[in-house]
Design a protein around this motif. Structure first.
Motif, PDB file in Angstrom:
ATOM      1  N   ILE A   8       5.590   7.244  30.884  1.00 48.46           N
ATOM      2  CA  ILE A   8       5.993   5.893  31.216  1.00 48.46           C
ATOM      3  C   ILE A   8       7.085   6.497  32.652  1.00 48.46           C
ATOM      4  CG2 ILE A   8       7.760   4.494  31.431  1.00 48.46           C
ATOM      5  CD1 ILE A   8       7.429   3.852  28.269  1.00 48.46           C
ATOM      6  N   SER A   9       7.679   7.801  32.078  1.00 50.62           N
ATOM      7  CA  SER A   9       8.718   8.096  33.113  1.00 50.62           C
ATOM      8  C   SER A   9       7.524   8.793  34.988  1.00 50.62           C
ATOM      9  CB  SER A   9       8.598   9.460  33.168  1.00 50.62           C
ATOM     10  OG  SER A   9       8.380  11.208  33.028  1.00 50.62           O
ATOM     11  N   ILE A  10       6.000   9.110  34.645  1.00 51.68           N
ATOM     12  CA  ILE A  10       5.696   9.579  35.998  1.00 51.68           C
ATOM     13  C   ILE A  10       4.182   8.549  36.363  1.00 51.68           C
ATOM     14  CG2 ILE A  10       3.477  10.788  36.464  1.00 51.68           C
ATOM     15  CD1 ILE A  10       5.085  13.295  33.989  1.00 51.68           C
ATOM     16  N   PHE A  11       4.272   7.504  35.641  1.00 48.55           N
ATOM     17  CA  PHE A  11       2.842   7.024  35.808  1.00 48.55           C
ATOM     18  C   PHE A  11       2.926   5.180  35.512  1.00 48.55           C
ATOM     19  CE2 PHE A  11       0.306  10.170  34.276  1.00 48.55           C
ATOM     20  CZ  PHE A  11       0.011  10.768  34.951  1.00 48.55           C
ATOM     21  N   PRO A  12       3.392   4.194  36.916  1.00 50.79           N
ATOM     22  CA  PRO A  12       3.510   2.562  36.645  1.00 50.79           C
ATOM     23  C   PRO A  12       3.207   2.197  35.663  1.00 50.79           C
ATOM     24  CG  PRO A  12       2.399   2.867  38.849  1.00 50.79           C
ATOM     25  CD  PRO A  12       2.227   4.733  37.662  1.00 50.79           C
ATOM     26  N   LYS A  13       3.487   1.225  34.737  1.00 51.89           N
ATOM     27  CA  LYS A  13       2.906   0.949  33.287  1.00 51.89           C
ATOM     28  C   LYS A  13       2.225   0.599  33.454  1.00 51.89           C
ATOM     29  CE  LYS A  13       8.551   0.113  32.510  1.00 51.89           C
ATOM     30  NZ  LYS A  13       9.129  -0.520  31.602  1.00 51.89           N
ATOM     31  N   HIS A  14       2.250  -0.727  34.437  1.00 48.64           N
ATOM     32  CA  HIS A  14       0.435  -1.878  34.881  1.00 48.64           C
ATOM     33  C   HIS A  14      -0.695  -1.268  34.650  1.00 48.64           C
ATOM     34  CE1 HIS A  14       0.662  -0.587  38.950  1.00 48.64           C
ATOM     35  NE2 HIS A  14      -0.168  -0.573  39.007  1.00 48.64           N
ATOM     36  N   LEU A  15      -0.356   0.376  34.306  1.00 53.32           N
ATOM     37  CA  LEU A  15      -1.593   1.097  34.132  1.00 53.32           C
ATOM     38  C   LEU A  15      -2.239   1.302  32.931  1.00 53.32           C
ATOM     39  CD1 LEU A  15      -1.227   3.986  36.731  1.00 53.32           C
ATOM     40  CD2 LEU A  15      -3.128   1.927  37.428  1.00 53.32           C
ATOM     41  N   TRP A  17      -1.670  -1.514  30.487  1.00 54.62           N
ATOM     42  CA  TRP A  17      -1.534  -2.572  30.240  1.00 54.62           C
ATOM     43  C   TRP A  17      -1.637  -2.951  28.593  1.00 54.62           C
ATOM     44  CZ3 TRP A  17      -5.330  -1.303  32.971  1.00 54.62           C
ATOM     45  CH2 TRP A  17      -6.792  -2.030  33.573  1.00 54.62           C
ATOM     46  N   ASP A  18      -3.072  -2.379  28.010  1.00 54.28           N
ATOM     47  CA  ASP A  18      -3.450  -2.621  26.826  1.00 54.28           C
ATOM     48  C   ASP A  18      -2.910  -1.542  25.536  1.00 54.28           C
ATOM     49  OD1 ASP A  18      -4.777  -0.515  27.936  1.00 54.28           O
ATOM     50  OD2 ASP A  18      -6.623  -0.929  27.282  1.00 54.28           O
ATOM     51  N   VAL A  19      -1.959  -0.251  26.411  1.00 55.31           N
ATOM     52  CA  VAL A  19      -1.460   0.603  24.695  1.00 55.31           C
ATOM     53  C   VAL A  19       0.136   0.014  24.879  1.00 55.31           C
ATOM     54  CG1 VAL A  19      -3.667   1.544  25.200  1.00 55.31           C
ATOM     55  CG2 VAL A  19      -1.463   2.488  26.713  1.00 55.31           C
ATOM     56  N   LYS A  20       0.037   0.564  23.501  1.00 56.39           N
ATOM     57  CA  LYS A  20       1.856   0.704  23.382  1.00 56.39           C
ATOM     58  C   LYS A  20       2.075   2.665  23.939  1.00 56.39           C
ATOM     59  CE  LYS A  20       2.056  -1.670  19.503  1.00 56.39           C
ATOM     60  NZ  LYS A  20       2.279  -1.861  17.973  1.00 56.39           N
ATOM     61  N   LEU A  21       2.669   2.053  25.133  1.00 55.62           N
ATOM     62  CA  LEU A  21       3.160   3.135  26.185  1.00 55.62           C
ATOM     63  C   LEU A  21       4.336   4.201  25.195  1.00 55.62           C
ATOM     64  CD1 LEU A  21       3.918   1.978  29.522  1.00 55.62           C
ATOM     65  CD2 LEU A  21       2.003   2.682  28.967  1.00 55.62           C
ATOM     66  N   GLU A  22       4.596   4.248  25.005  1.00 52.01           N
ATOM     67  CA  GLU A  22       5.402   5.288  23.666  1.00 52.01           C
ATOM     68  C   GLU A  22       5.007   5.676  22.680  1.00 52.01           C
ATOM     69  OE1 GLU A  22       5.708   1.188  22.084  1.00 52.01           O
ATOM     70  OE2 GLU A  22       5.845   1.810  23.811  1.00 52.01           O
ATOM     71  N   GLN A  23       3.566   5.308  22.490  1.00 56.41           N
ATOM     72  CA  GLN A  23       2.849   6.554  21.909  1.00 56.41           C
ATOM     73  C   GLN A  23       1.623   7.307  22.697  1.00 56.41           C
ATOM     74  OE1 GLN A  23       0.945   3.377  18.602  1.00 56.41           O
ATOM     75  NE2 GLN A  23       2.839   2.844  17.483  1.00 56.41           N
TER      76      GLN A  23
END
Length: 96
Positions: A8-15, A17-23
């Protein structure tokens, strides 16, 4: 290379959209992360986008994952990657 990083700290969240970023795990999920990081890139943003990837992955990992992905990566992105790494041009989709 230490891949225990916060995506999350490197790439935009919208990329992602279909996964849980923290995982997302940078090592295990490189087949998703690498193509998504370049999914919306263009000639103007490519240098910044690829530089973000290069903080985590080697050029070999980037190329290998782009060549094998099922994500809709444009042929132009593949060409820009090949030129950056001085390798033969490759395309995700054949030109018809």
């Amino acid at each position: 290379m230490n891949k225990a990083i916060n995506i999350i700290s490197i790439f935009p969240k919208h990329l992602f959209w279909d996964v849980k970023l923290e995982q997302l795990d940078a090592d295990k999920d490189q087949g998703l992360i690498i193509p998504r990081a370049l999914y919306m890139t263009n000639e103007q943003s490519f240098d910044d986008d690829i530089a973000r990837l290069e903080t985590i992955y080697s050029s070999d990992e980037i190329v290998k994952n782009l060549k094998s992905t099922r994500e809709r990566i444009s042929n132009r992105v593949c060409e820009m990657v090949a030129l950056r790494y001085h390798i033969p041009l490759f395309h995700r989709y054949s030109r018809r």
